[in-house]
Design an enzyme around this catalytic site. Structure first.
Site, PDB file in Angstrom:
ATOM      1  N   LYS A 140      30.501  86.864 136.743  1.00 54.14           N
ATOM      2  CA  LYS A 140      29.837  85.563 136.608  1.00 54.14           C
ATOM      3  C   LYS A 140      29.041  85.325 137.893  1.00 54.14           C
ATOM      4  O   LYS A 140      29.578  84.916 138.915  1.00 54.14           O
ATOM      5  CB  LYS A 140      30.844  84.418 136.410  1.00 54.14           C
ATOM      6  CG  LYS A 140      30.147  83.170 135.919  1.00 54.14           C
ATOM      7  CD  LYS A 140      30.586  81.891 136.580  1.00 54.14           C
ATOM      8  CE  LYS A 140      30.097  81.630 137.945  1.00 54.14           C
ATOM      9  NZ  LYS A 140      28.653  81.378 138.136  1.00 54.14           N
TER      10      LYS A 140
ATOM     11  N   GLU B 144      36.942  85.798 149.209  1.00 56.20           N
ATOM     12  CA  GLU B 144      36.037  85.879 150.363  1.00 56.20           C
ATOM     13  C   GLU B 144      35.401  84.504 150.476  1.00 56.20           C
ATOM     14  O   GLU B 144      34.504  84.162 149.702  1.00 56.20           O
ATOM     15  CB  GLU B 144      34.972  86.958 150.131  1.00 56.20           C
ATOM     16  CG  GLU B 144      35.522  88.376 150.038  1.00 56.20           C
ATOM     17  CD  GLU B 144      36.019  88.913 151.366  1.00 56.20           C
ATOM     18  OE1 GLU B 144      35.752  88.301 152.420  1.00 56.20           O
ATOM     19  OE2 GLU B 144      36.699  89.958 151.366  1.00 56.20           O
TER      20      GLU B 144
ATOM     21  N   CYS C 184      27.954  83.684 155.207  1.00 59.93           N
ATOM     22  CA  CYS C 184      29.309  83.304 155.617  1.00 59.93           C
ATOM     23  C   CYS C 184      29.597  83.816 157.029  1.00 59.93           C
ATOM     24  O   CYS C 184      30.419  83.250 157.735  1.00 59.93           O
ATOM     25  CB  CYS C 184      30.312  83.868 154.626  1.00 59.93           C
ATOM     26  SG  CYS C 184      30.109  85.642 154.384  1.00 59.93           S
TER      27      CYS C 184
ATOM     28  N   GLU D 132      30.250  74.508 158.033  1.00 57.92           N
ATOM     29  CA  GLU D 132      29.265  75.593 157.983  1.00 57.92           C
ATOM     30  C   GLU D 132      27.871  74.990 157.882  1.00 57.92           C
ATOM     31  O   GLU D 132      27.603  74.204 156.971  1.00 57.92           O
ATOM     32  CB  GLU D 132      29.488  76.403 156.704  1.00 57.92           C
ATOM     33  CG  GLU D 132      30.336  77.611 156.850  1.00 57.92           C
ATOM     34  CD  GLU D 132      30.406  78.396 155.538  1.00 57.92           C
ATOM     35  OE1 GLU D 132      30.794  77.817 154.511  1.00 57.92           O
ATOM     36  OE2 GLU D 132      30.092  79.587 155.562  1.00 57.92           O
TER      37      GLU D 132
END
Ligand code: NAP
Length: 490
Positions: free
Chosen positions: A185, A261, A295, A392
């Site tokens: 997906k 992750e 990331c 972030e």
């Protein structure tokens, strides 16, 4: 459009349906959703909008293919991966143009992603034939311990938009090598690269039903029923920590094997004795790769007070010269962010830091015009209370704070829920080892701003995730260890 292929040529060659059981087909009810070009805000095309019903069909196909796929010769799985690697490399220009169109990064960065993403197939083509077991004599002498590794089974792979080719290949490569079937997906914003990848794997000889792809605008509706179905045995997710946390909770129902992750918040530490040339080069990569939408992007720069001014002015000089524009135009270095929400989030974090006393050296304001652009930005004197110290940024903003003491900067670097990667620049070997040991991250870049390598285990500690992708560890995520107790005395 620049490059070898026109937009129409790139988009025209892509299947836009769901891939189920080896056939591309429309979603149930014929629903579709639009894929947008972040450089213009315009729609590129429509793709099938999968539902729970489509997801169940995909799982049925994956489940039906599992036992025959697991029984294929490792050499056969290896050669499919190797052919797919060759095809991806051959088609670099076309795939790079597609990544740029739907995700925004520059063509140069997209070409680098094709090279990186394809490499997972080459690496795991080599690993497919090296799945080993073990044999030991029991300490008592009478029995034998036989260990074997078997594919875990049908796996749901959920990937983000920021690296639309390599995040799928980092999962599909080891899953194919291990003998698992899959439902992929991809992210709603970048489904086209995943669909092209699926076609390439078909061309490379992947049997029907081994990889199924469900594109959707409603990820929960597709993922939830699968995670509550006994036929699914694994979930591998790359994305935000918030969504990852929810998926871990859902995966408890069927006790799925999970790989996560998740988000990062990387510290980038420049010591007083660092090679400043290397630190600035490393900062450009760790910060600006993928427009900062990574990331593993450096999120917090801690620079020793003795070199903070020099580092800041040299980084500012480099960042302010970068060419911002549509990624598809040759020579552009910084493309648009993925959407208006992401661009507004970056602008809000910068305004928050400036409001708390940070100094702007370059950038710092949203430009006018179409597309979701944000300029390369350098901030110094960023206080620890600024939101970007914990959140972030996911954009081209370098947030610099000075430090004077090694223990103090280690504490600041570790003062976050994330633990994916950190970067340290020092010429002192002892200090380098002290940092590498003390940093609570799954990966450390020592005097370099880049850690990703298909042959190395990528992954995080703390709330950055569970498990590893890449390297020898990556294939273990798709294998079950089975112990057979053998009596040899009778
Ligand atoms: P995200 O919002 O968590 O989405 C990631 C994927 O999860 C997308 O495919 C998304 O689908 C899907 N998703 C969202 N809600 C879901 C639900 N309820 N059930 C099942 N699937 C769901 O993250 P993102 O904004 O795409 O990506 C950015 C994040 O990913 C950052 O935090 C970044 O650090 C992290 N990331 C981590 C790594 C790593 O290796 N550690 C690598 C790359 C990115 P939709 O697209 O339809 O929303």
């Amino acid at each position: 459009m620049s490059g070898t292929f026109s937009e129409a040529e790139v988009l025209g060659g892509i299947e836009k349906g769901l891939l189920i059981g080896g056939r591309f087909r429309a979603a149930a009810g014929g629903r579709t959703f639009a894929v947008e070009n972040p450089a213009t805000g315009e729609s590129l095309c429509e793709v099938a909008d999968g539902s729970a019903e489509d997801a169940r069909d995909a799982l049925a196909a994956a489940s039906a293919a599992q036992s025959s796929w697991a029984a294929t010769a490792p050499r056969e799985r290896s050669e499919i991966l190797r052919r797919a690697y060759d095809l991806l490399v051959e088609r670099t220009e076309e795939i790079a143009a597609l990544i740029t169109l739907e995700m925004g990064k520059s063509l140069a960065e997209s070409r680098a992603e094709v090279a990186y993403g394809a490499e997972f197939f080459r690496w795991y083509s080599e690993e497919a034939v090296r799945i080993q077991g073990d044999f030991a004599v029991e300490p008592g002498g009478s029995g034998r311990i036989v260990l074997m590794r078997q594919p875990v089974g049908p796996s749901l792979l959920i990937t983000p938009w920021n690296v639309p080719l390599a995040m799928p290949t980092r999962k599909i490569g080891p899953a194919i090598a291990a003998g698992c079937t899959m439902i992929l997906k991809p992210a709603e914003q970048t489904p086209l690269t995943a669909l092209l990848l699926a076609s390439v794997l078909g061309e490379a000889g992947l049997p029907d039903g081994v990889l199924n792809v469900v594109t959707t605008s409603d990820p929960g509706a597709v993922a939830e029923p699968l995670m509550h179905d006994d036929r699914l045995r694994k979930l591998s997710f790359t994305g935000s920590t918030d969504v990852g946390r929810k998926l871990i909770a859902s995966s408890a129902d069927k006790v799925l094997k999970t790989s996560m992750e998740l988000g990062g918040n990387a510290p980038f530490i420049v010591c007083a004795d660092a090679d400043i040339d290397a630190a600035v080069d490393g900062a450009m990569i760790a910060k600006m790769r993928n427009i900062g939408e990574a990331c593993i992007a450096a999120n917090r720069f801690y620079v020793h007070a003795d070199v903070a001014e020099e580092f800041t002015s040299r980084l500012t000089a480099r960042m302010s010269k970068m060419v911002v524009g549509r990624g598809i135009d040759e020579g552009v270095e910084v493309g648009p962010l993925i959407d208006a929400d992401q661009r507004d989030k970056v602008a809000t974090l910068v305004d928050d830091a400036v409001g708390r006393g940070a100094r702007v050296h370059t950038g710092g304001a949203v430009p006018s015009g179409p597309g979701y652009f944000y300029p390369p930005t350098v901030l110094s004197e960023v206080p620890s209370s600024a939101r970007m110290v914990e959140e972030e940024i996911f954009g081209p903003v370098a947030a610099i704070s000075p430090f004077t003491d090694e223990q103090e900067v280690l504490r600041s670097a570790n003062a976050t829920r994330a633990g994916l990667v950190s970067y340290v620049f020092t010429r002192d070997t002892g200090r380098a080892i002290r940092f590498a040991e003390g940093l609570e991250t799954g990966m450390v870049g020592l005097n370099r701003g880049f850690v990703s390598n298909p042959a190395a285990p990528f992954g995080g500690m703390k709330q950055s995730g569970l498990g590893r992708e890449g390297g020898r560890a990556g294939i273990e995520e798709y294998l079950e260890l089975k112990y057979v107790a053998v009596d040899v005395d009778r």
